[in-house]
Design an enzyme around this catalytic site. Sequence first.
Site, PDB file in Angstrom:
ATOM      1  N   GLY A 189       0.851  -1.188   0.000  1.00 49.17           N
ATOM      2  CA  GLY A 189       0.000   0.000   0.000  1.00 49.17           C
ATOM      3  C   GLY A 189       0.884   1.234   0.000  1.00 49.17           C
ATOM      4  N   SER A 190       0.863   2.019  -1.045  1.00 53.38           N
ATOM      5  CA  SER A 190       1.888   3.039  -1.202  1.00 53.38           C
ATOM      6  C   SER A 190       1.521   3.980  -2.338  1.00 53.38           C
ATOM      7  CB  SER A 190       3.236   2.362  -1.471  1.00 53.38           C
ATOM      8  OG  SER A 190       3.061   1.281  -2.373  1.00 53.38           O
TER       9      SER A 190
END
Length: 232
Positions: A189-190
């Site tokens: 998640g980024s």
Amino acid sequence: MSDSMLSTVIKPVHREGYPFIGIFAAVTLVLFLIWQPLGWIGVVLTVWCYYFFRDPERHTPQRAGLLISPADGVISLIEPAVPPVELGMGTDPMMRVSVFMNVFNCHVNRAPIAGTVSAVSYRPGKFFNASLDKASSDNERNSVAIDMADGRKIAVVQIAGLVARRIVCDVKPGDVLETGERFGMIRFGSRLDVYLPDGVHPLVSLGQTMVAGETVLADLASDETARLAEVR
């Protein structure tokens, strides 16, 4: 099941994923020994882990000047910003396009355009939600500058998010990249920021879904103004 159907369900896996998939599978076996319903929960999580690290083939547009999305996800920010100081690209703002990846997106990152890597710089930092504007300056990040054949330069920045704890970058200064070529990934998640050259306008809009290696972000050979979009 036909080969085409199998390829829809079964995807190649990035090498970073094998240890995690193995751990999830081992824990799942233990959960089955403890209590069968827990084991099935483990199966679901193992399948999710497998798909998180998927590394599918992409069909990258080949016309010169097209700048392609480096990540799957949605456009979360479009605004002028100064590129990371560690890249030495000056203090003048450049148009920044941010692609936010959630935990269900493919997290393999791809070069937005062909060129030579002129700088790579890792900087530790915090782990704010990657969709926030301050993530660009405060979060852990890895910045890559790419020099194009016409002398212009772009920056692409891997930014760790709220649950991400590892940025992987497989390139170094002097490496030559093709548009859409894999250059790294982020777990779990980024966000990816792309800094466009002066005078280049994004051809995407806030909230638009991106496909790494396929969706056109901008056209360096065009003087078209920034595109607007409506939700319909």
